[in-house]
Scaffold this motif. Sequence first.
Motif, PDB file in Angstrom:
ATOM      1  N   VAL A 345     -19.675   1.060  16.601  1.00  0.00           N
ATOM      2  CA  VAL A 345     -19.044   2.277  16.072  1.00  0.00           C
ATOM      3  C   VAL A 345     -19.541   2.549  14.648  1.00  0.00           C
ATOM      4  CG1 VAL A 345     -16.859   3.334  15.364  1.00  0.00           C
ATOM      5  CG2 VAL A 345     -16.995   2.076  17.520  1.00  0.00           C
ATOM      6  N   LEU A 346     -19.599   1.505  13.840  1.00  0.00           N
ATOM      7  CA  LEU A 346     -20.061   1.669  12.462  1.00  0.00           C
ATOM      8  C   LEU A 346     -21.556   1.993  12.402  1.00  0.00           C
ATOM      9  CD1 LEU A 346     -18.086  -1.184  10.678  1.00  0.00           C
ATOM     10  CD2 LEU A 346     -17.741   1.269  10.422  1.00  0.00           C
ATOM     11  N   ASP A 347     -22.322   1.400  13.288  1.00  0.00           N
ATOM     12  CA  ASP A 347     -23.762   1.717  13.339  1.00  0.00           C
ATOM     13  C   ASP A 347     -23.970   3.188  13.679  1.00  0.00           C
ATOM     14  OD1 ASP A 347     -24.418  -0.871  12.738  1.00  0.00           O
ATOM     15  OD2 ASP A 347     -24.752  -1.488  14.826  1.00  0.00           O
ATOM     16  N   ASN A 348     -23.196   3.694  14.636  1.00  0.00           N
ATOM     17  CA  ASN A 348     -23.300   5.109  15.011  1.00  0.00           C
ATOM     18  C   ASN A 348     -22.863   6.021  13.865  1.00  0.00           C
ATOM     19  OD1 ASN A 348     -24.168   4.297  17.526  1.00  0.00           O
ATOM     20  ND2 ASN A 348     -22.167   4.567  18.513  1.00  0.00           N
ATOM     21  N   LEU A 349     -21.817   5.622  13.155  1.00  0.00           N
ATOM     22  CA  LEU A 349     -21.344   6.417  12.013  1.00  0.00           C
ATOM     23  C   LEU A 349     -22.404   6.447  10.916  1.00  0.00           C
ATOM     24  CD1 LEU A 349     -19.122   7.968  10.481  1.00  0.00           C
ATOM     25  CD2 LEU A 349     -18.215   5.751   9.728  1.00  0.00           C
ATOM     26  N   SER A 350     -23.048   5.316  10.669  1.00  0.00           N
ATOM     27  CA  SER A 350     -24.099   5.247   9.645  1.00  0.00           C
ATOM     28  C   SER A 350     -25.231   6.214   9.962  1.00  0.00           C
ATOM     29  CB  SER A 350     -24.628   3.818   9.540  1.00  0.00           C
ATOM     30  OG  SER A 350     -23.600   2.923   9.156  1.00  0.00           O
ATOM     31  N   LYS A 351     -25.610   6.301  11.241  1.00  0.00           N
ATOM     32  CA  LYS A 351     -26.664   7.240  11.651  1.00  0.00           C
ATOM     33  C   LYS A 351     -26.209   8.676  11.459  1.00  0.00           C
ATOM     34  CE  LYS A 351     -28.561   4.064  15.111  1.00  0.00           C
ATOM     35  NZ  LYS A 351     -28.742   3.811  16.570  1.00  0.00           N
ATOM     36  N   GLU A 352     -24.932   8.937  11.751  1.00  0.00           N
ATOM     37  CA  GLU A 352     -24.402  10.300  11.642  1.00  0.00           C
ATOM     38  C   GLU A 352     -24.400  10.799  10.203  1.00  0.00           C
ATOM     39  OE1 GLU A 352     -20.252  12.774  12.564  1.00  0.00           O
ATOM     40  OE2 GLU A 352     -20.539  10.753  13.371  1.00  0.00           O
ATOM     41  N   VAL A 353     -24.018   9.945   9.256  1.00  0.00           N
ATOM     42  CA  VAL A 353     -23.916  10.372   7.851  1.00  0.00           C
ATOM     43  C   VAL A 353     -25.205  10.117   7.075  1.00  0.00           C
ATOM     44  CG1 VAL A 353     -21.430   9.993   7.871  1.00  0.00           C
ATOM     45  CG2 VAL A 353     -22.944   8.182   7.040  1.00  0.00           C
TER      46      VAL A 353
END
Length: 386
Positions: A345-353
């Motif tokens: 979840v955090l890896d995906n958020l990092s890519k998003e922002v």
Amino acid sequence: MAFSAAAKRLSISTKHLATIAPRRYHSLSPFESSSFAQSRRSDSNSLLSHFTFLRGFSVSASDQMNLIKQLRERTSAPIKDVKAALVDSDWNIEEAQKELRKKGKVLASKKSSRTAAEGLLALAQNDAKAALIELNCETDFVARNDIFQHLALSLAKKALLVENTSQLVSGAFQVGPESLEEMTLNLEHPKISGETTVHNAITEVAAMMGENIKLRRGYVMPAPSQGIISTYLHTSPQPGLGRIAGILSLEADEGKTQVDAIQRVGSELAMHVVAAKPLFLTKELVSSDALENEREVLRSQAEASGKPQMAIEKMVEGRLRKYFEEVVLMEQKFIVSDTMNVKTVLDNLSKEVGSPVRVVNFLRMEVGEGIARQETDASEPVAQAA
């Protein structure tokens, strides 16, 4: 009405009563007998008692009911106690309120040793930090009372003002009752208002509720310099209150870019902390004692299968991975979508922002947890920091 008829039959004005004794009894001369003096005092006391009796009749039944209602609204005391206080004070509502407060504080002191395992968590937050306190009472009935809830919220706001003088433990500063008790608190509730100390406010509410009320613990979590604090309250009767709380701080390398996305995921992760009950932030932070105890249990279970030693070691390592998935936040299945773990979840958020985002620390608290055990064990919430 019976009260009106009785009042008419027994009415004696205050002025008339005041003149009876002087006319009948003059001051004693040296020649008057002691028995006469005793008789005089007895008659005077009788007149005073008679006058007090008549005052009760001077308040009509409807006025009495109105006074009982007013004092009940002011103090939230039981109707039986309200009526008794008014009768004892000759239906003077101000005097009756004072007596109720005195009586309540004495009873509150006597009840302070009773177990208080119910209550609420109260949360207050600003841009720099979040404060969470636990206020306990004896029953869920009192926890639902708006006076109790107002006090809890006021204490949380006051905790935000405490300087961070204690040692940082797992990303949060502990704010014990001793840090708050002498601070000034300004209550703004219709039934309890004005400026007082935290200690006196708790005693006052305990007196009103008729239960032991205790400020048990509090924690303040500072926000990261480049991040946010997300919170979630479960079983919340109103904003800022709940029975279980999850607080989580997220940090982004590029500051507060894409704040909306970070706040959205942060709120979901705070809810995840409440539901999944993680004990550690990462595998590396699992304590050696906890890890060794778990290995010992798993090895004992594997040996009971009668398999070779090599197979036993593989079984232990496999079950240890399962243990990490249960107690480590980063390894847990995300409650919103169990197809991924929190790390993903955090890896995906990092890519998003467009910037690395990580959990700095988290805190989970629940009302009454550990109270049946020793107080020293009960004071520690579940918290972890990177």
